[in-house]
Structure formats: structure tokens, C-alpha cells
Design a protein around this motif. Sequence first.
Motif: not given
Length: 150
Positions: A73-97
Motif C-alpha cells: 500500500i502507498l498512502l498519499i494525503s490529499q486535502f483536495t478530495l474535500h473540494a466543494s465546487t458548488k459555487k463558481g469555478n474555484r474549488p473551496s477546501y473549507i471542509k478539509a481539515a
Amino acid sequence: MIAVIQRVSSSSVTINGSVKGQIGNGLMVLLGIEDVDNQEDIDWLSKKIVNLRIFPDENGVMNRSVLDVVGDILLISQFTLHASTKKGNRPSYIKAAKPDFAIPMYEKFIHALENELGRPIQTGEFGADMKVALVNDGPVTIIIDSKNRV
């Protein structure tokens, strides 16, 4: 926690030109952590990943786990998995810890995976600019959200 799990024939992560982790046959896992995650999420998700039957048996049916095939197993942290794209075209990462919460959770997740697998895993480096290479076998890609387990 969100995990993107890919069955790979090989995968590696490079940081500043140096290979930090690499595996052959096994799973490359991208992990996103949010502030509401806890030890229960770690325990459930690590067990789910290690026991996920996505490797072929002798009949070509996906019926074996990474444990069964003695894969890595190779484990990689990736905060962008919690991106919100509901508003506009720039993702929001507010949910990422934030790192002060996410780093200890990431380290606990590493230990949980190692305990479930019964041996060390390979990892990237939390917060680093990483170059991830992989050969997706199948291709097989599974997305699991620990908050959607019921």
C-alpha cells in the motif's frame, strides 16, 4: 474521511526529485481528512481498504484483497478530495481539515493500515508538493467515504 483506492501494478511518490515511497502490486490510496473525522473513521476505513476484494482470483473474478495477494500500500494525503465546487469555478477546501488536526489523523491512519496489513506501508509526506506516478491495473478505482458507511 474520503479514500480513493486504485489497484496498481506499480506506484511511486517523488518529493523534490527524490522517491519517497514506491510499491509494486498493491493499492495506491489517496486520503482526504476533514475536521469531523475521528478514530472510528480511521478504524473502519483502514479495515475496509485492507479487506476490499478487488484483486482477481484464479478465475479472474475480483475476489481477493491486498492481504490475500500479499500486495503493498502507498498512502498519499490529499486535502483536495474535500473540494466543494458548488459555487463558481474555484474549488473551496473549507471542509478539509487544517494541518494541526489532519497530521495526527494521517499518522494514526498510517499505523492503522500497517496494523491491518501486518507490515509497513509506503507513504508520501503530508503537505509536500508530491509527484505521484502509477500504473492503474484494470483500471480499478474505488471511492469510499467513511461518512457513508450505512
